[in-house]
Design a protein around this motif. Structure first.
Motif, short mmCIF file in Angstrom:
data_model
loop_
_atom_site.label_atom_id
_atom_site.label_comp_id
_atom_site.label_asym_id
_atom_site.label_seq_id
_atom_site.Cartn_x
_atom_site.Cartn_y
_atom_site.Cartn_z
N PRO A 70 7.87 5.79 -2.05
CA PRO A 70 6.57 6.45 -1.76
C PRO A 70 6.84 6.93 -0.33
O PRO A 70 6.89 6.10 0.52
N VAL A 71 6.60 8.28 -0.17
CA VAL A 71 6.91 8.68 1.38
C VAL A 71 5.65 9.60 1.72
O VAL A 71 5.85 10.59 2.35
N GLN B 178 2.97 14.05 -4.21
CA GLN B 178 1.51 13.40 -4.33
C GLN B 178 0.67 14.42 -3.52
O GLN B 178 0.71 14.52 -2.30
N GLY C 226 -3.34 6.46 -1.67
CA GLY C 226 -3.02 5.24 -1.53
C GLY C 226 -1.63 4.98 -2.30
O GLY C 226 -1.21 5.87 -2.98
N LEU C 227 -1.10 3.65 -2.01
CA LEU C 227 0.07 3.45 -2.50
C LEU C 227 0.16 3.46 -3.92
O LEU C 227 1.07 3.97 -4.69
N LYS D 190 7.21 9.78 8.83
CA LYS D 190 7.51 8.60 9.44
C LYS D 190 8.86 7.84 9.04
O LYS D 190 9.54 7.25 9.68
N THR E 285 -0.42 7.47 10.41
CA THR E 285 -0.87 7.87 11.78
C THR E 285 -0.90 6.74 12.77
O THR E 285 -0.99 7.46 14.01
N ARG E 286 -0.09 5.47 12.69
CA ARG E 286 0.14 4.80 13.73
C ARG E 286 1.25 5.28 14.47
O ARG E 286 1.43 4.85 15.48
N PRO F 262 -2.99 11.89 0.02
CA PRO F 262 -2.47 10.47 0.09
C PRO F 262 -3.59 9.41 0.01
O PRO F 262 -4.51 9.04 0.77
N ASP G 202 9.39 1.76 5.12
CA ASP G 202 8.68 1.36 6.54
C ASP G 202 8.88 -0.27 6.60
O ASP G 202 8.88 -0.82 7.86
#
Ligand code: UTP
Length: 284
Positions: free
Chosen positions: A8-9, A103, A108-109, A25, A14-15, A106, A131
């Motif tokens: 899942p990418v 997706q 959620g996972l 990311k 945001t961090r 976004p 990550d």
């Protein structure tokens, strides 16, 4: 037995803004390799043959990364840069084994994983979050070797004041590296956490999890959580945690990302001495 993996990418990252404004990311490098490539290599070491990426907006760099770059390859060949040619050539997968699905938002996972349902079919599937970088033995290989049905997650112990950042399990019986999971709660406050055993981003799920995800129930943060769907299956399917042997870096956080770069840099013979000297000078 487990031949497909979902990556899942689709998250916003945001961090890491502004770095992730126009770049995924998962393309952030640890020394010289993007996070997503570490995850793909870990999956390949576990015998995975089909690589399913759930992407979103601004993620086309990931598709380009796993494709031929004719201009680059032509230029490297013309300049006799054989070592660099091997690096870019060696990461190509069998045609048709890298699959992308989008997706659209976004949500959620759990929602990202659900978006891959038509590509998985009626078989267990691996899920790797790039990550969460795991250094050492392939965590997914350890999981595939230990898997005997139902749902499985990689787990590790975390300091109690950090439970709010993880899915936290209620552990049952342990069998070597494996632990039965009797309950799972997403991001509990330290005082409410049933233990300090946390889920990290490696999963093997049975196909029935897609049905639960299809109910589209929102959990923590208003997102569709994978851990909620797994928790719902407790009692109907075996649920196991695996204490993996590698070292995990939370590369979704800036500190974890920097720690990973230092750890992998110190392992790299081309730079270990210079990095170690620089670190010594700056820490003392
Ligand atoms: P995170 O919780 O780290 O979210 O997602 P994020 O959006 O990537 O990053 P921050 O918190 O805003 O900085 C964990 C994993 O789940 C994927 C992410 O790409 C990451 O690999 N994910 C998350 C999706 O694919 N889709 C989503 O809707 C949410």
């Amino acid at each position: 037995m487990i031949k497909k993996a979902i990556f899942p990418v689709g998250g916003l990252g945001t961090r890491f803004l502004p770095a992730t404004k126009a770049m995924p990311k998962e393309m952030l490098p640890i020394v010289d390799k993007p996070l997503i490539q570490y995850a793909v290599e870990e999956a390949a070491a576990a015998g995975i043959e089909q690589f399913i990426f759930v992407t979103g907006r601004n993620k086309s760099a990931i598709e380009d990364h796993f494709d031929h770059s004719f201009e680059l390859e032509h230029s490297l060949a013309a300049r006799g840069k054989d070592a660099a040619m091997d690096v870019v050539g060696g990461m190509m997968k069998v045609p048709g084994s890298v699959i992308y699905v989008r997706q659209q938002q976004p949500a959620g996972l759990g929602h990202a994983v659900w978006c891959a349902r038509h590509l998985v079919g009626d078989e267990p599937v691996a899920i790797l979050l790039a990550d969460d970088l795991i250094k050492g033995r392939s965590c997914m290989k350890e999981m595939v070797d230990a898997y005997d049905g139902g749902n499985m997650v990689a787990v590790m112990d975390v300091p109690r004041d950090q439970t709010g950042a993880y899915g936290i399990v209620t552990p049952g019986k342990t069998h070597g590296q494996k632990v039965d999971i009797a309950g799972l709660v997403e991001k509990p406050m330290p005082a409410d956490a049933p233990s300090t055993t946390a889920v990290v981003g490696r999963y093997i799920i049975s196909p029935s999890v897609f049905d639960t995800l299809g109910l589209q129930e929102q959990g923590a943060g208003g997102e569709i959580q994978l851990t909620d769907a797994l928790a719902k299956q407790i009692g109907t399917a075996p649920f196991t945690g695996l204490h993996f042997s590698g070292e995990r870096f939370d590369c979704g956080s800036k500190v974890g990302f920097l720690q990973a770069n230092i750890a992998f840099g110190l392992d790299n013979p081309d730079m270990a001495d210079a990095l170690q000297e620089w670190l010594r000078d700056h820490i003392e």
